[in-house]
Design a protein around this motif. Structure first.
Motif, mmCIF file in Angstrom:
data_model
loop_
_atom_site.group_PDB
_atom_site.id
_atom_site.type_symbol
_atom_site.label_atom_id
_atom_site.label_comp_id
_atom_site.label_asym_id
_atom_site.label_seq_id
_atom_site.Cartn_x
_atom_site.Cartn_y
_atom_site.Cartn_z
ATOM 1 N N ALA A 149 -57.143 -22.019 90.262
ATOM 2 C CA ALA A 149 -57.575 -22.677 89.029
ATOM 3 C C ALA A 149 -56.443 -22.780 88.015
ATOM 4 N N LEU A 150 -55.445 -21.903 88.126
ATOM 5 C CA LEU A 150 -54.350 -21.898 87.160
ATOM 6 C C LEU A 150 -53.386 -23.052 87.373
ATOM 7 N N TYR A 151 -53.320 -23.554 88.604
ATOM 8 C CA TYR A 151 -52.308 -24.548 88.934
ATOM 9 C C TYR A 151 -52.578 -25.914 88.313
ATOM 10 N N ARG A 152 -53.737 -26.095 87.727
ATOM 11 C CA ARG A 152 -53.983 -27.327 86.971
ATOM 12 C C ARG A 152 -53.190 -27.328 85.675
ATOM 13 N N TYR A 153 -52.790 -26.139 85.222
ATOM 14 C CA TYR A 153 -52.161 -26.006 83.910
ATOM 15 C C TYR A 153 -50.697 -25.576 83.997
ATOM 16 N N VAL A 154 -50.357 -24.804 85.016
ATOM 17 C CA VAL A 154 -48.963 -24.418 85.258
ATOM 18 C C VAL A 154 -48.684 -24.589 86.746
#
Length: 247
Positions: free
Chosen positions: A63-68
């Motif tokens: 889920a974090l890879y959408r933002y970083v």
């Protein structure tokens, strides 16, 4: 703080008809970066992983890879956030109000406050690649370098003196503050200090002068030393300004 065993299984939650944990408080880049800084402050850099960060936020790492894009981009964002905190420091002006000396004094203490608030994260300011190869930590953002150089040239520094001052000022800050944060548990590689329990009397038997002066060596005078060294630096910059001023 959640352990790595507490990672939420978003897929399982959806299969069970439950809303993913992130729905209750949507993710965004600022929240992710702030959580990463909190983790580094508490645990140091070594244990930071995307999976562990996702656990702290109640989501899976994906889920974090959408933002970083990944950990490297995350660390760059951490540095950007640390440097940006001086923008909201009321004691750090954007330009000289009471002269260039006061401006640089306030700026130096602003950087020191960042280092003291986040000692374990501060070494990233020194180690991450800057926006341009000629930028020097800790004043490594184009925004702050622009403010620094324009402040000095507006105050009578030549271009050459302003550049030399930037180099001297950044070298002073970086050297002093890396040494200081190392005493607060920061991992700064070869600058790491020995723990107190390694300097037992028996290990100092061959060094009688060191042993006799050990208590004095252990005293913390960081604040005074920073202030005195900063004043000496500003005296040097004043001399540089006068020497390079047009005749």
């Amino acid at each position: 703080m959640s352990s790595t065993d507490d990672v939420k299984d978003v897929d399982a939650a959806i299969v069970d008809g439950k809303a993913p944990p992130s729905r209750s408080r949507p993710l965004d880049r600022d929240r992710i970066v702030a959580t990463a800084i909190d983790h580094i402050d508490d645990n140091g850099l070594a244990g930071l992983t995307m999976r562990r960060l996702g656990s702290m936020l109640g989501v899976e790492a994906m889920a974090l890879y959408r933002y970083v894009a990944g950990k490297e981009e995350l660390l760059d964002a951490v540095v950007e956030q640390l440097v940006a905190t001086m923008q909201v420091d009321d004691e750090v002006p954007d330009r000289p109000v009471d002269g260039w000396t006061d401006f640089l004094m306030r700026l130096a203490h602003g950087v020191r406050r960042v280092a003291l608030r986040h000692p374990k994260a501060f070494p990233l300011v020194a180690s991450r690649p800057p926006e341009a190869p000629w930028l020097r930590p800790p004043l490594r953002s184009l925004d702050w370098v622009e403010k620094f150089l324009s402040a000095l040239t507006d105050e009578g520094f030549t271009d050459e003196a302003a550049v030399a001052s930037y180099r001297a000022f950044s070298s002073f800050l970086l050297g002093h503050l890396l040494l200081e944060v190392s005493t607060h548990g920061a991992d700064v590689g070869p600058l790491d200090v020995l723990a107190d329990d390694t300097d037992e009397p028996d290990s100092l038997a061959a060094y009688p002068t060191v042993r006799r002066l050990r208590s004095g060596l252990s005293e913390d005078h960081a604040a005074v030393e920073f202030e005195e060294a900063l004043e000496e630096l500003l005296d040097r910059l004043a001399l540089l300004r006068s020497e390079q001023a047009p005749s």
